[in-house]
Design a protein around this motif. Sequence first.
Motif, PDB file in Angstrom:
ATOM      1  N   PHE A   1    -118.561  18.951  32.035  1.00 17.67           N
ATOM      2  CA  PHE A   1    -118.227  17.457  32.712  1.00 17.67           C
ATOM      3  C   PHE A   1    -119.789  17.143  33.291  1.00 17.67           C
ATOM      4  CE2 PHE A   1    -113.823  19.194  33.211  1.00 17.67           C
ATOM      5  CZ  PHE A   1    -113.136  18.503  31.929  1.00 17.67           C
TER       6      PHE A   1
ATOM      7  N   ARG B   1    -115.792  11.748  23.967  1.00 16.64           N
ATOM      8  CA  ARG B   1    -114.287  12.244  23.661  1.00 16.64           C
ATOM      9  C   ARG B   1    -114.373  13.746  24.014  1.00 16.64           C
ATOM     10  NH1 ARG B   1    -110.235  10.128  21.605  1.00 16.64           N
ATOM     11  NH2 ARG B   1    -109.058  12.041  20.962  1.00 16.64           N
ATOM     12  N   SER B   2    -115.510  14.297  24.075  1.00 16.53           N
ATOM     13  CA  SER B   2    -115.481  15.901  24.120  1.00 16.53           C
ATOM     14  C   SER B   2    -114.998  16.071  25.819  1.00 16.53           C
ATOM     15  CB  SER B   2    -116.805  16.601  23.864  1.00 16.53           C
ATOM     16  OG  SER B   2    -117.639  15.946  24.935  1.00 16.53           O
ATOM     17  N   TYR B   3    -115.303  15.246  26.582  1.00 18.86           N
ATOM     18  CA  TYR B   3    -114.756  15.370  28.004  1.00 18.86           C
ATOM     19  C   TYR B   3    -113.334  15.439  28.074  1.00 18.86           C
ATOM     20  CZ  TYR B   3    -119.532  14.234  29.546  1.00 18.86           C
ATOM     21  OH  TYR B   3    -120.938  14.004  29.956  1.00 18.86           O
ATOM     22  N   LEU B   4    -112.888  14.391  27.151  1.00 22.44           N
ATOM     23  CA  LEU B   4    -111.309  14.322  27.249  1.00 22.44           C
ATOM     24  C   LEU B   4    -110.916  15.581  26.452  1.00 22.44           C
ATOM     25  CD1 LEU B   4    -109.467  12.052  27.597  1.00 22.44           C
ATOM     26  CD2 LEU B   4    -109.244  11.778  25.177  1.00 22.44           C
ATOM     27  N   ASP B   5    -111.270  15.994  25.566  1.00 23.81           N
ATOM     28  CA  ASP B   5    -110.686  17.521  24.759  1.00 23.81           C
ATOM     29  C   ASP B   5    -110.758  18.437  25.852  1.00 23.81           C
ATOM     30  OD1 ASP B   5    -110.774  16.275  22.391  1.00 23.81           O
ATOM     31  OD2 ASP B   5    -112.507  16.955  21.754  1.00 23.81           O
ATOM     32  N   ALA B   6    -111.943  18.660  26.717  1.00 23.32           N
ATOM     33  CA  ALA B   6    -112.216  19.868  27.626  1.00 23.32           C
ATOM     34  C   ALA B   6    -110.982  19.552  28.754  1.00 23.32           C
ATOM     35  CB  ALA B   6    -113.441  19.713  28.195  1.00 23.32           C
ATOM     36  N   SER B   7    -110.904  18.549  29.315  1.00 25.45           N
ATOM     37  CA  SER B   7    -109.874  18.409  30.339  1.00 25.45           C
ATOM     38  C   SER B   7    -108.607  18.702  29.846  1.00 25.45           C
ATOM     39  CB  SER B   7    -110.140  16.940  30.789  1.00 25.45           C
ATOM     40  OG  SER B   7    -109.204  16.886  31.921  1.00 25.45           O
ATOM     41  N   ASP B   8    -108.277  18.119  28.504  1.00 27.70           N
ATOM     42  CA  ASP B   8    -106.724  18.269  28.133  1.00 27.70           C
ATOM     43  C   ASP B   8    -106.663  19.736  27.590  1.00 27.70           C
ATOM     44  OD1 ASP B   8    -105.839  15.875  27.801  1.00 27.70           O
ATOM     45  OD2 ASP B   8    -105.825  15.521  25.675  1.00 27.70           O
TER      46      ASP B   8
ATOM     47  N   VAL C   1    -112.100  12.880  35.381  1.00 26.53           N
ATOM     48  CA  VAL C   1    -113.116  13.048  34.665  1.00 26.53           C
ATOM     49  C   VAL C   1    -113.727  11.911  34.222  1.00 26.53           C
ATOM     50  CG1 VAL C   1    -114.058  14.089  32.564  1.00 26.53           C
ATOM     51  CG2 VAL C   1    -112.327  15.380  33.944  1.00 26.53           C
TER      52      VAL C   1
ATOM     53  N   ARG D   1    -102.172  15.615  20.172  1.00 26.90           N
ATOM     54  CA  ARG D   1    -102.885  14.305  20.379  1.00 26.90           C
ATOM     55  C   ARG D   1    -103.050  13.428  19.221  1.00 26.90           C
ATOM     56  NH1 ARG D   1    -107.443  16.053  23.455  1.00 26.90           N
ATOM     57  NH2 ARG D   1    -108.555  14.706  21.992  1.00 26.90           N
TER      58      ARG D   1
ATOM     59  N   THR E   1    -106.838  13.427  34.181  1.00 26.13           N
ATOM     60  CA  THR E   1    -108.101  13.513  33.345  1.00 26.13           C
ATOM     61  C   THR E   1    -108.858  12.068  33.370  1.00 26.13           C
ATOM     62  OG1 THR E   1    -106.965  14.662  31.393  1.00 26.13           O
ATOM     63  CG2 THR E   1    -108.950  13.354  30.899  1.00 26.13           C
TER      64      THR E   1
ATOM     65  N   PHE F   1    -114.848  24.807  22.742  1.00 24.02           N
ATOM     66  CA  PHE F   1    -115.006  23.687  21.822  1.00 24.02           C
ATOM     67  C   PHE F   1    -116.403  24.044  20.678  1.00 24.02           C
ATOM     68  CE2 PHE F   1    -111.994  21.844  24.359  1.00 24.02           C
ATOM     69  CZ  PHE F   1    -111.246  21.278  23.388  1.00 24.02           C
TER      70      PHE F   1
END
Lengths: 620, 262
Positions: free
Chosen positions: B108, A495-502, A515, B66, A511, B102
């Motif tokens: 990525f 999920r952290s990839y999603l966070d970073a991209s968002d 990603v 979100r 995203t 974060f």
Amino acid sequence: MKAPASTSRPSLGSLLLKKQQRPFLGIDKQRAIRLFFASNSSVAIIVLVLIMLFLLREGMDFLPTYRHELETYRRAGLEFCDIINRPLAEHQALCSKLRRAASASLNTLTHTARTRRDAAYELMREVEEETRLQRAILSDALAQIPAASPEKLTRLRQEMRAATTLAAARLQTPAALTPEEGRRLQRELTLLNPEVPELPPLLAALSADYIRVDREAHATFKPLVDAVEAFEAAPDALHTLLDAMKKHARETKAHVTELHGSGKEPSHSKPVDFDLSIVPLTSGITELTAKVEEYTLLAQKTADTMPAAAGTPQAVALLAEMRARLPDHLAAMRQAAASLPAWSHSKPVSYLEVAIAFFLGDAWITNSSWQDFFGFVPLLTGSVLIALIAVLIATPFSVIAAIYTNQFASEREQEFIKPVIEFIQAIPSVVLGFIGISLLGDAIKGVSEWGWLQWIPSFPIQERLNMFNAACLLALMAVPTMYSLAEDALNNVPRSYLDASDALGATKLQTVFRVIVPAAKSGIAAAVLLGMGRVIGETMVVLLVAGNRIAIPDFSAGPGVVFQPAHTLTGIIAQELGEVSRGSAHWQALFMVGIVLFLISLLVNWCARAFVRRFELAKS
Amino acid sequence: MSADSTAKTTPPPVVQVRDMDFCYGASPALFGINLKVKYRRVTALIGPSGCGKSTLLRCINRMNDRVPSARVTKGEVLVKGKNIHDADVDLTQLRKQVGMVFQKSNPFPKSIYENVAYGLRIHGEKNKSVLDEAVERSLRQSALWDELKDRLNANALALSGGQQQRLCIARAIATLPDVLLMDEPCSALDPIATLKIEELMHRLAQEYTIVIVTHNMQQAVRVSDYTAFLHLGKLVEFAPTAEFFTNPLEKLTESYLRGTFS
């Protein structure tokens, strides 16, 4: 102080001692439990090993058996005959081209006359059909002994006349006939009567006309028609000689198999002396070569004298194609004849030859009165081609569906889509086979006849049951596997990839496609491979729908090859294993096919695992 | 530097939170928050677990959007004077101007270069030389250039934890944001890596406005110019860091700092 403490607590030394346990059969409880669990997990492995051993035992006998068969094939001289016979098959193909060219040419002249005649005949047939009942009654009455009363006959004749008048009045003049001819024919047909054996005059005239036109057409295209006949007859002498040789070889072989089949000890008759029995064949080499030469000369002469002109462009093209293919064919024939002296019946068949005959053999011929061949290539190409088409169809659907449900769908949509797609797995494959035969086959054939789709190669298609049809159904069967696994792969993307991209301001689409999907790509590749594994092992659908023609598909048709029927590794086992006698070469050949199928599945699964391993490596 | 001259030269606050209430569904998480984040200063948000400091941080770039039921129920958040909840605010542009790092480093699974260039690429930058230049600048600013310049095409996941976190910072500053939000950026790192990040923050503060959430009071002392203390969803005290730690005005702050917190 000291005394109570030592009584209430055990001393340190006694605590460290092992607890006394009563062992059962020398195994203590912990060990027994461990063994129980270990044995359960090992059952699966043991069964797998047993299956492999069983397959190998049955299949490995195939090589010696097939070697023995091929040796008989050579000793008895069947191989000798095939040296000439095999290239001669091309003669048939060329003949059919010539015949098509000739009939197309003749058709240009006779077409009108024949259509007119056929249209008139069709009208007569309609009237006869309508008045069948009256006709039968009148015929019966006429044939009656003693003869029926004249009054009754008169009445029946009147009824017959009334019926024909009614039927003739209802006829419509077809386009091929003029209105006047139509009216005349109507009139003549009202006189149709079992007592009058002659055809109606107009019909007779049309018939005669056609015969005349046909004769004229044959005269016009005489050179072509003659060339066709001459070409067809060219190998007659060769055939006669070859047939005699084939008969002899077959008899020798029958003798051998009879001896072999009657028991291990052929006591009642002598073993076959191959050296003696081959003589009639080898001594005929000169004659055979001469006949081949004669054939090549005849064929060449026919081709040379054959006119280049024909009735239609298509016919001209056929003739040209035949002419182009002829030199190769004749060269092959001459080469075959030249190789005859070098052939020896006593040359042993090596295991390499046997393996090549199996793995690279292009024919799977069984229950033949001549010789069985177990060539693996037609089945492999069928299986692989069908699996590839199926995967090609299923991959976009399942991957896109997985991306949608995993990334875009609302929770309610997810709750609906996932179980529905996974339900497809529950459809019995035999039911899918029904659908393929009754619904999809007709649908594909119907679509292939649409005018604006004729740019697709090999449309309109000939066969309802073909590889494409089977592949469509297999794709449906592969979708649940591929979808579930692809969805899992997407779900496993942190999920952290999603966070970073968002947080960088990416839109949802960015995203997902920049990603999430790239991060899941090896998982998705594994899903596709496992779907392929499922498809290659599937039996029922291909058996029912793929058309079961045992031949290497004709790749010269380009992408249209997918609309040809084929047979598969799985299908052949299912179809033939029940009918062969245990332990025969055919039986063992099927086991060999099973082994190869097993290895292919193993390979596909191994590749999928390798992909997944890479995926997990990248994640950690 | 006198208070007078700073008042003249300091531009208006980059981020301003006014009387903001925030709820997750029916349960309120923040009450009446007022906060002004000064231009090119480091502002630390501290407080016990669950006090709402991360939620407040995520209000600034609307990451809370979100969570389906989460919303600001009262007040407003201004970034460079613009209410970020206005209908005409483009979320993509907001997040381009308010970067975020974060708690756990999350590069990525792409090359180092692609990680840094990602932000620019999604905002439509295709010019190779512009990308090259931005990647180099960002990596230099995050003190990674010398370590990584020879292997920009290596997979980012092969880097050490501290390098990964600095790469995430480089990725966040590649789009030249005005504000950089950091959500406990060092909590998963060892002391040396933490030290490097803290040094980096000092340097970044010369060009960026930073808001950092930390549970480590020493870190707040070391890196921040201003400190805000949150407790149970309320902003208890907000002051320049030196004053905050030496002379807290609120009783609650004092007991939290002394560690006698109940």
